[in-house]
Design a protein around this motif. Sequence first.
Motif, PDB file in Angstrom:
ATOM      1  N   LEU A  66      62.878 -15.364  47.938  1.00 13.78           N
ATOM      2  CA  LEU A  66      62.115 -15.245  49.180  1.00 13.78           C
ATOM      3  C   LEU A  66      60.957 -16.226  49.257  1.00 13.78           C
ATOM      4  N   LEU A  67      60.281 -16.466  48.142  1.00 16.91           N
ATOM      5  CA  LEU A  67      59.049 -17.244  48.177  1.00 16.91           C
ATOM      6  C   LEU A  67      59.163 -18.634  47.545  1.00 16.91           C
ATOM      7  N   ASP A  68      60.145 -18.821  46.683  1.00 20.73           N
ATOM      8  CA  ASP A  68      60.270 -20.114  46.004  1.00 20.73           C
ATOM      9  C   ASP A  68      61.538 -20.862  46.384  1.00 20.73           C
ATOM     10  N   GLY A  69      62.487 -20.194  47.007  1.00 18.27           N
ATOM     11  CA  GLY A  69      63.769 -20.813  47.308  1.00 18.27           C
ATOM     12  C   GLY A  69      63.733 -21.643  48.581  1.00 18.27           C
ATOM     13  N   TRP A  76      72.511 -16.216  47.876  1.00 21.90           N
ATOM     14  CA  TRP A  76      73.391 -15.519  46.938  1.00 21.90           C
ATOM     15  C   TRP A  76      73.399 -16.181  45.561  1.00 21.90           C
ATOM     16  N   ARG A  77      73.708 -17.455  45.483  1.00 25.90           N
ATOM     17  CA  ARG A  77      73.763 -18.112  44.176  1.00 25.90           C
ATOM     18  C   ARG A  77      72.398 -18.188  43.500  1.00 25.90           C
ATOM     19  N   PRO A  78      71.321 -18.601  44.228  1.00 21.42           N
ATOM     20  CA  PRO A  78      70.001 -18.608  43.572  1.00 21.42           C
ATOM     21  C   PRO A  78      69.572 -17.239  43.075  1.00 21.42           C
ATOM     22  N   PHE A  79      69.920 -16.190  43.806  1.00 20.31           N
ATOM     23  CA  PHE A  79      69.553 -14.845  43.368  1.00 20.31           C
ATOM     24  C   PHE A  79      70.217 -14.498  42.043  1.00 20.31           C
ATOM     25  N   TRP A  80      71.521 -14.679  41.968  1.00 25.76           N
ATOM     26  CA  TRP A  80      72.226 -14.284  40.746  1.00 25.76           C
ATOM     27  C   TRP A  80      71.867 -15.179  39.573  1.00 25.76           C
ATOM     28  N   PRO A 198      58.465  -5.846  52.404  1.00 28.52           N
ATOM     29  CA  PRO A 198      57.205  -5.708  51.657  1.00 28.52           C
ATOM     30  C   PRO A 198      57.120  -6.651  50.462  1.00 28.52           C
ATOM     31  N   LEU A 199      58.256  -6.948  49.837  1.00 26.95           N
ATOM     32  CA  LEU A 199      58.248  -7.880  48.713  1.00 26.95           C
ATOM     33  C   LEU A 199      57.827  -9.276  49.165  1.00 26.95           C
ATOM     34  N   TRP A 200      58.285  -9.671  50.330  1.00 28.14           N
ATOM     35  CA  TRP A 200      57.935 -10.982  50.877  1.00 28.14           C
ATOM     36  C   TRP A 200      56.476 -11.028  51.338  1.00 28.14           C
ATOM     37  N   LEU A 201      56.047 -10.016  52.083  1.00 27.16           N
ATOM     38  CA  LEU A 201      54.691 -10.021  52.630  1.00 27.16           C
ATOM     39  C   LEU A 201      53.630  -9.903  51.536  1.00 27.16           C
ATOM     40  N   THR A 202      53.812  -8.950  50.625  1.00 25.28           N
ATOM     41  CA  THR A 202      52.822  -8.806  49.541  1.00 25.28           C
ATOM     42  C   THR A 202      52.880  -9.992  48.596  1.00 25.28           C
ATOM     43  N   GLY A 203      54.081 -10.547  48.405  1.00 23.10           N
ATOM     44  CA  GLY A 203      54.203 -11.716  47.535  1.00 23.10           C
ATOM     45  C   GLY A 203      53.413 -12.905  48.039  1.00 23.10           C
ATOM     46  N   ARG A 204      53.378 -13.098  49.348  1.00 21.80           N
ATOM     47  CA  ARG A 204      52.588 -14.201  49.921  1.00 21.80           C
ATOM     48  C   ARG A 204      51.101 -14.006  49.647  1.00 21.80           C
ATOM     49  N   MET A 205      50.624 -12.777  49.808  1.00 20.57           N
ATOM     50  CA  MET A 205      49.210 -12.506  49.552  1.00 20.57           C
ATOM     51  C   MET A 205      48.877 -12.681  48.072  1.00 20.57           C
ATOM     52  N   VAL A 206      49.740 -12.176  47.211  1.00 22.89           N
ATOM     53  CA  VAL A 206      49.503 -12.282  45.773  1.00 22.89           C
ATOM     54  C   VAL A 206      49.535 -13.737  45.330  1.00 22.89           C
ATOM     55  N   GLU A 207      50.473 -14.496  45.853  1.00 24.13           N
ATOM     56  CA  GLU A 207      50.571 -15.906  45.468  1.00 24.13           C
ATOM     57  C   GLU A 207      49.306 -16.670  45.853  1.00 24.13           C
ATOM     58  N   ASP A 208      48.778 -16.398  47.040  1.00 26.08           N
ATOM     59  CA  ASP A 208      47.516 -17.035  47.451  1.00 26.08           C
ATOM     60  C   ASP A 208      46.385 -16.641  46.508  1.00 26.08           C
ATOM     61  N   ARG A 209      46.348 -15.380  46.112  1.00 29.07           N
ATOM     62  CA  ARG A 209      45.307 -14.918  45.191  1.00 29.07           C
ATOM     63  C   ARG A 209      45.436 -15.576  43.826  1.00 29.07           C
ATOM     64  N   LEU A 210      46.640 -15.706  43.325  1.00 32.30           N
ATOM     65  CA  LEU A 210      46.858 -16.352  42.026  1.00 32.30           C
ATOM     66  C   LEU A 210      46.487 -17.833  42.082  1.00 32.30           C
ATOM     67  N   ASP A 211      46.752 -18.471  43.220  1.00 31.42           N
ATOM     68  CA  ASP A 211      46.338 -19.871  43.376  1.00 31.42           C
ATOM     69  C   ASP A 211      44.826 -20.004  43.241  1.00 31.42           C
ATOM     70  N   ARG A 212      44.102 -19.090  43.863  1.00 22.01           N
ATOM     71  CA  ARG A 212      42.633 -19.168  43.802  1.00 22.01           C
ATOM     72  C   ARG A 212      42.135 -18.883  42.389  1.00 22.01           C
ATOM     73  N   ILE A 213      42.757 -17.934  41.711  1.00 25.08           N
ATOM     74  CA  ILE A 213      42.348 -17.625  40.332  1.00 25.08           C
ATOM     75  C   ILE A 213      42.572 -18.829  39.436  1.00 25.08           C
ATOM     76  N   ASP A 214      43.731 -19.474  39.567  1.00 23.97           N
ATOM     77  CA  ASP A 214      44.034 -20.628  38.726  1.00 23.97           C
ATOM     78  C   ASP A 214      43.124 -21.801  39.040  1.00 23.97           C
ATOM     79  N   ASP A 215      42.759 -21.961  40.322  1.00 24.55           N
ATOM     80  CA  ASP A 215      41.861 -23.057  40.694  1.00 24.55           C
ATOM     81  C   ASP A 215      40.484 -22.898  40.059  1.00 24.55           C
ATOM     82  N   VAL A 216      40.054 -21.638  39.905  1.00 24.44           N
ATOM     83  CA  VAL A 216      38.728 -21.389  39.365  1.00 24.44           C
ATOM     84  C   VAL A 216      38.711 -21.371  37.848  1.00 24.44           C
TER      85      VAL A 216
END
Length: 222
Positions: A66-69, A76-80, A198-216
């Motif tokens: 959902l977020l990296d593909g 189907w193939r990337p999932f498996w 919910p996996l897609w929506l929360t994943g976008r928020m979490v990914e943005d948060r992890l980007d900020r943590i790594d930047d700092v």
Amino acid sequence: MTEPGPDKPVRDTSAEDEIGWTGGVMRLLRRVTRLVEVNVLVLLGALAGGVVLGVWPAVRAASAVLLDGDPAESPWRPFWRAWRDGWGRANLLGVPLWVVGAALLLDSLVLQQMGGPVRAALQVGLVLVGAWTAVVLAYWPRVVLRYDRSALDTWRFLLLSPALGPGTAVGTLVVLAVCGLVSYVLPLFGLLAGVSVPLWLTGRMVEDRLDRIDDVSGPPAG
């Protein structure tokens, strides 16, 4: 009507169609179709591992798709491929989630046999632990995919993740509550996309948060 001459090129409107309202509708339909496909894949991935050994690899693989593909690629193939490649690590890092889930279920059953102020106090504690666990669960697939750390380091970071980003935690809980309400009112939504949305929506928020943590501070130490 006259045919365009050799010095009068035909106007190419394909780009306009792509960015116009028809292009927007097609992109929306592709997104909806992808969410439904991934939702089905999560179910199949869980069943492929006998549920207990299939759920967490399926959740990890779904988040990756959902977020990296590639949105234009069939999931189907990337999932498996992601399910297979991350099977061992996902199950190892998913063990604490099974333990916490079982503990919450047992506590809820015990509460039904209690009454009075003790029950009220324990209910508050159960709600808080459940909310914290929900946020950790939202972080889990993105952290597992993003960082190649030991199980101890990964879970130390996951347990602290709600406190590291209270805004993201609140947003995650709101998304999960809304998706749960919609699934309750419209069971068809829960059946077709109750996991992937919910996996897609929360994943976008979490990914943005992890980007900020790594930047700092850089990635979590391992």
